[in-house]
Design an enzyme around this catalytic site. Structure first.
Site, PDB file in Angstrom:
ATOM      1  N   LEU A   4       0.863  -1.183   0.000  1.00  0.00           N
ATOM      2  CA  LEU A   4       0.000   0.000   0.000  1.00  0.00           C
ATOM      3  C   LEU A   4       0.898   1.232   0.000  1.00  0.00           C
ATOM      4  O   LEU A   4       1.647   1.436   0.944  1.00  0.00           O
ATOM      5  CB  LEU A   4      -0.823  -0.038   1.296  1.00  0.00           C
ATOM      6  CG  LEU A   4      -2.082   0.792   1.399  1.00  0.00           C
ATOM      7  CD1 LEU A   4      -3.148   0.294   0.430  1.00  0.00           C
ATOM      8  CD2 LEU A   4      -2.631   0.723   2.832  1.00  0.00           C
ATOM      9  N   HIS A   5       0.840   2.009  -1.083  1.00  0.00           N
ATOM     10  CA  HIS A   5       1.671   3.212  -1.075  1.00  0.00           C
ATOM     11  C   HIS A   5       1.129   4.341  -1.951  1.00  0.00           C
ATOM     12  O   HIS A   5       1.689   5.430  -1.966  1.00  0.00           O
ATOM     13  CB  HIS A   5       3.096   2.875  -1.527  1.00  0.00           C
ATOM     14  CG  HIS A   5       3.190   2.608  -3.004  1.00  0.00           C
ATOM     15  ND1 HIS A   5       2.815   1.418  -3.541  1.00  0.00           N
ATOM     16  CD2 HIS A   5       3.573   3.391  -4.027  1.00  0.00           C
ATOM     17  CE1 HIS A   5       2.977   1.463  -4.856  1.00  0.00           C
ATOM     18  NE2 HIS A   5       3.432   2.653  -5.186  1.00  0.00           N
ATOM     19  N   ARG A   6       0.029   4.098  -2.699  1.00  0.00           N
ATOM     20  CA  ARG A   6      -0.470   5.162  -3.590  1.00  0.00           C
ATOM     21  C   ARG A   6      -0.920   6.362  -2.780  1.00  0.00           C
ATOM     22  O   ARG A   6      -1.654   6.204  -1.782  1.00  0.00           O
ATOM     23  CB  ARG A   6      -1.693   4.684  -4.367  1.00  0.00           C
ATOM     24  CG  ARG A   6      -1.429   3.591  -5.291  1.00  0.00           C
ATOM     25  CD  ARG A   6      -1.439   3.986  -6.746  1.00  0.00           C
ATOM     26  NE  ARG A   6      -0.788   2.910  -7.437  1.00  0.00           N
ATOM     27  CZ  ARG A   6       0.309   3.009  -8.155  1.00  0.00           C
ATOM     28  NH1 ARG A   6       0.884   4.176  -8.346  1.00  0.00           N
ATOM     29  NH2 ARG A   6       0.863   1.960  -8.706  1.00  0.00           N
TER      30      ARG A   6
END
Ligand code: UD1
Length: 380
Positions: A218-220
């Site tokens: 998860l990094h957007r």
């Protein structure tokens, strides 16, 4: 009859600068370099690392795992706003191009380095090839979509991973003779390393069992930069993690946001059989090992949607769209957005055996890099 100049030209090496910048670039460039090394009499190449990603775990660890040569030139641009980072890459890369005068620059993927180096090279009259061209999310809120559009409109060679990408380029007016459907270089790397990754003992060391855990990335910015959205996702994950533990190699951006929003209590509070467990970003082999043995993968990454398709592992994508539609049409991917209820519904479906195994898309066969190099040599 050829004159002596054209004979010399034909004998001259094709001088290429290969560009990498951020984590997802390394596994795409590794097989291209390997394929070029099989033609030392025809190709001379340099590797430029822009330094967009610089932490050991985001960069050097991948060079080690993939046995990539050390970059010949490191621009060391580091982090910054989009404008700052892009501008720094352009200023530094221009100096390299002016000094080295390559015949061709090769860029991969859709990160800021991809776009910045394309613009720089084209303005100096240097040909540019884009590997992974033509992907479109149609979501202009994604910085990657802007990078993809700017890159593709300028490039001379557009190497695509799926036929949907060819269609996108055609619709945008790209001439047919610039588009080459070669397959997926990231899958070249996966197929090469799958066996090696399978032999690691990470699952044993961490007390995990095959098919009895979930992996998460998860990094957007759209998922992690807003408190409410991030908390909703963490609540959904907490529910899922009551059934199966979630292994979460946490991206530096996400770690920063979780701490800033005071959401750390959601993490690392279970036991061996449940809970969300963060780790430092993992190397390529370790992460492949975990993904190939997972019950399912939850992600907002682009590449992981493709890797899970080839591994036959269910993938739940926490985004509103994908630029990689083949992973849904033929693979194991479902797009669920970032609302708590839809994430939970999709995860429950997988846990009850609801997502069909997909098939491996056309040309994702380990030969994409070889095809690229053959095309470049035939076009010289
Ligand atoms: C970038 C790419 C994204 C890709 C992702 C993979 C762009 C626009 N985005 O996003 O497409 O999916 O890489 O990871 O190019 N940081 C570190 N150490 C590092 C690198 C970054 O701590 O080695 C931190 C910094 O605080 C930085 C933040 O992470 O500001 C974001 O890094 P950046 O490269 O700007 O974007 P990513 O979110 O990594």
């Amino acid at each position: 009859m050829k004159n002596s100049y054209s004979i010399c030209e034909n004998l001259r090496h094709l001088r290429i600068i290969n560009v990498v910048g951020a984590r997802p670039n390394f596994m795409k460039m590794a097989p291209i370099i390997e394929a070029m090394n099989r033609h030392p009499e025809r190709i001379q190449h340099l590797l430029v690392h822009t330094g967009q990603h610089y932490d050991e775990k985001m960069s050097q660890a991948f060079f080690n795992d993939l046995e990539m040569p050390k970059p010949d030139i490191d621009l060391e641009v580091g982090s910054g706003s989009h404008a700052e980072q892009t501008a720094r890459i352009m200023v530094e890369f221009e100096k390299v191009c002016l000094k080295e005068r390559p015949d061709l620059v090769i860029v991969v993927g859709d990160v800021n380095s991809t776009m910045a180096c394309t613009i720089t090279a084209k303005k100096l009259g240097i040909r540019v090839a884009h590997v992974e061209a033509g992907l479109r999310s149609r979501d202009m809120a994604m910085p990657e979509e802007i990078n993809r559009l700017c890159t593709d409109v300028l490039c001379d060679y557009l190497f695509t991973t799926e036929r949907f990408a060819n269609e996108n380029l055609r619709r945008e007016g790209v001439p047919e003779d610039k588009i080459f459907f070669v397959g997926n270089v990231m899958i070249d790397t996966l197929l090469k390393h799958k066996e090696m990754a399978g032999r690691l003992d990470l699952m044993d060391r961490w007390g995990l069992e095959h098919g009895k855990y979930v992996t998460l990335t998860l990094h957007r910015p759209s998922n992690v930069d807003g408190r409410e959205t991030l908390e909703g996702i963490l609540q959904a994950l907490t529910e899922i993690a009551r059934d199966l533990p979630i292994v979460f190699p946490i991206h530096p951006r996400t770690r920063k946001m979780v701490e800033q929003f005071g959401l750390s209590p959601y993490l690392n509070n279970g036991n061996r059989v449940w809970g969300i467990w963060t780790t430092e970003p993992l190397g390529y082999l370790e992460f492949l090992h975990l993904n190939m043995n997972a019950r399912m993968v939850l992600t907002d990454s682009g590449g992981l949607q493709e890797e899970t398709t080839v591994l036959g592992v269910p993938c739940i994508t926490l985004r509103e769209n994908t630029e990689r539609p083949i992973t849904c049409e033929e693979g194991t991917n479902v797009i669920v957005g970032n609302r708590k209820e839809s994430i939970l519904a999709a995860a429950r479906k997988v846990l009850h055996g609801g997502i069909a195994r997909g098939r491996v898309p056309e040309n994702w066969d380990g030969q994409a890099a070889e095809r690229i190099v053959k095309i470049l040599l035939s076009q010289k």
